[in-house]
Design an enzyme around this catalytic site. Structure first.
Site, PDB file in Angstrom:
ATOM      1  N   CYS A 361      71.433  37.011   6.937  1.00 53.98           N
ATOM      2  CA  CYS A 361      71.502  35.556   6.946  1.00 53.98           C
ATOM      3  C   CYS A 361      71.865  34.992   8.300  1.00 53.98           C
ATOM      4  O   CYS A 361      72.953  34.421   8.464  1.00 53.98           O
ATOM      5  CB  CYS A 361      72.504  35.090   5.902  1.00 53.98           C
ATOM      6  SG  CYS A 361      71.984  35.589   4.272  1.00 53.98           S
ATOM      7  N   GLU A 362      71.008  35.173   9.282  1.00 49.15           N
ATOM      8  CA  GLU A 362      71.150  34.430  10.525  1.00 49.15           C
ATOM      9  C   GLU A 362      69.817  34.365  11.240  1.00 49.15           C
ATOM     10  O   GLU A 362      68.993  35.264  11.113  1.00 49.15           O
ATOM     11  CB  GLU A 362      72.269  34.964  11.418  1.00 49.15           C
ATOM     12  CG  GLU A 362      72.278  36.433  11.674  1.00 49.15           C
ATOM     13  CD  GLU A 362      73.574  36.796  12.425  1.00 49.15           C
ATOM     14  OE1 GLU A 362      73.617  36.539  13.626  1.00 49.15           O
ATOM     15  OE2 GLU A 362      74.511  37.302  11.778  1.00 49.15           O
TER      16      GLU A 362
END
Ligand code: LLP
Length: 431
Positions: A361-362
């Site tokens: 999640c980035e």
């Protein structure tokens, strides 16, 4: 193909060391690290043979196990008569538990703790590569307690920039590893070591960087190190017996990277050292080298399954796969280039420009940008080549993602050498 252990079969599937990669993906699931054992052994033999031929029988190749550390690799290293470079009690423990002899281990690092030093001495490790005053005192103290004299090499910084990417240049003066020759501190430190009762200084070490594609930086480093050997002889009457030139030979990640002949580079380094030793009138030292990447990188391939293909109109297309920076952080960290294929459709036209994204999640958690592939669809197997080094060893559980297994292939057979992590593994340390 990029390396000779990779081919394409009649069905248009990527074949690794004679085994259909899509079969492995089906059998073991994805993400999946595949390692070609025969390629690792071939790379190890290449160093052992070339170093013995050109540097002499006493020369020692050390596998830098930070590149890829698990029990099986130490067994292979022992069988191939490689010594190993370890950088933590964890690597030491792993090597010992694989039956690797402690006497053939070299302990590196700029902050070895007291516990690690004692652990290594209790197990009678071959060498420490000493990096600082505090460590020297601790080794002397624990060696005294154990009633032994501990062999060490001193890590110095020769002040060389090998022109590779900054994160892996470790030979310059301004860096946390080693002691500088240029500032005069290394010379003073030699005096400190020679005064210790329970430490025996056997020689010097330097490591100039990584992804080096010719012999020149090694020859430059050897010049500085041999001059240092002469200076120490003049200053202390001490002649170093061992010269460790570190690791760093480059590997081919993409077509535009050169393919280098490591044996020939070793020959050139050896000729250079011989000429310089004659000039300086010093005995030819026992030469050590510490390859990591060039032993394991091209033995590895990572397989993923494509989950989605998202085209942002007017921008770009993202192909998302079921792994990512949790199993390969190198693009996120260094922008490292990789060769990417759709393993189940190798013969189709790669006419689709895309960015391969992982599932962490980035925004920067990408595997590669500007890749040309045949238009991927959900369920395709995506292969990233040359992932044997600094992938599994740098993997994490970020986002509580389980680390993939390693499947070793050899002689047409496949076997698990590191099993896939489970949810129980993820919570094993949680109280
Ligand atoms: N010896 C020493 C003291 C080292 O520091 C290193 C690597 C080696 C040997 C092995 O170098 P090699 O032959 O693998 O180039 N994580 C980075 C690489 C960091 C290398 C650090 N030291 C990457 O993924 O590219």
């Amino acid at each position: 193909m990029l390396h000779s252990n990779l081919t394409v079969n009649e069905e248009g599937h990527l074949v690794i060391a004679g085994i259909d990669s899509t079969m492995l993906a089906q059998k073991y699931g994805t993400p999946l690290y595949i390692l070609d054992e025969d390629r690792i052994r071939k790379n190890m033999r290449l160093y052992v043979d070339a170093m013995h031929e050109y540097f002499g029988r006493g020369a020692r190749p050390l596998y830098a196990s930070k590149a890829l550390s698990f029990r099986g690799i130490y067994k292979i290293a022992a069988e191939e008569k490689m010594c190993v470079d370890i950088v933590s009690a964890g690597e030491l423990y792993t090597a010992l538990s694989a039956g690797f002899p402690a006497k053939d281990m070299y302990f590196h690092g700029n902050n070895k703790t007291d516990t690690e030093i004692r652990y290594a001495i209790d197990n009678r490790i071959g060498y420490f590569i000493v990096d600082n005053d505090e460590e020297l005192d601790a080794i002397d103290k624990y060696a005294a307690q154990a009633g032994i004299v501990q062999d060490v090499l001193l890590r110095v910084t020769p002040g060389i920039d090998p022109h590779t990417f900054a994160a892996v240049n470790t030979g310059q003066v301004d860096c946390q590893f080693g002691i500088s020759i240029e500032t005069g501190q290394a010379a003073r430190f030699v005096g400190n070591i020679l005064n210790k009762q329970h430490v025996s200084l056997r020689g010097f070490h330097c490591h100039i960087g990584s992804q080096i594609f010719d012999q020149i930086p090694f020859c430059d480093a050897a010049d500085i190190m041999l001059k240092f050997i002469v200076d120490m002889r003049t200053q202390y009457g001490y002649t170093a017996e061992i010269l460790n030139l570190g690791g760093g030979f480059g590997v081919r990640y993409v077509e535009t990277d050169p393919q280098i002949d490591i044996a020939d580079n070793i020959r050139l380094v050896s000729e250079h050292i011989e000429a310089r030793c004659n000039e300086l009138d010093v005995p030819y030292p026992v030469i050590l080298m510490e390859p990591g990447r060039s032993i394991v990188a091209d033995a590895g391939v990572t397989l993923y399954t494509v989950g989605s293909v998202k085209t942002i109109d007017g921008y770009r297309s993202y192909v998302s796969v079921d792994g990512g920076m949790s199993d390969n952080p190198r693009y996120a960290l260094y922008g490292s280039e990789y060769t990417v294929h759709i393993a189940n459709r190798m013969n189709e036209n790669p006419d689709f420009l895309c960015t391969v994204a992982g599932r962490c999640c980035e925004t920067d958690a990408l595997i590669q940008e500007n890749v040309m592939l045949p238009h991927p669809v959900r369920g395709d197997i995506l292969a990233v080549l040359v992932t044997g080094a600094y992938n599994y060893s740098m993997a994490s559980n970020y986002n509580r993602i389980c680390r993939p297994p390693i499947v070793m292939v050899s002689g047409g057979k496949d076997r698990i050498v590191v099993r896939r992590e489970t949810f129980e593994d993820l919570t094993a340390c949680d109280m």
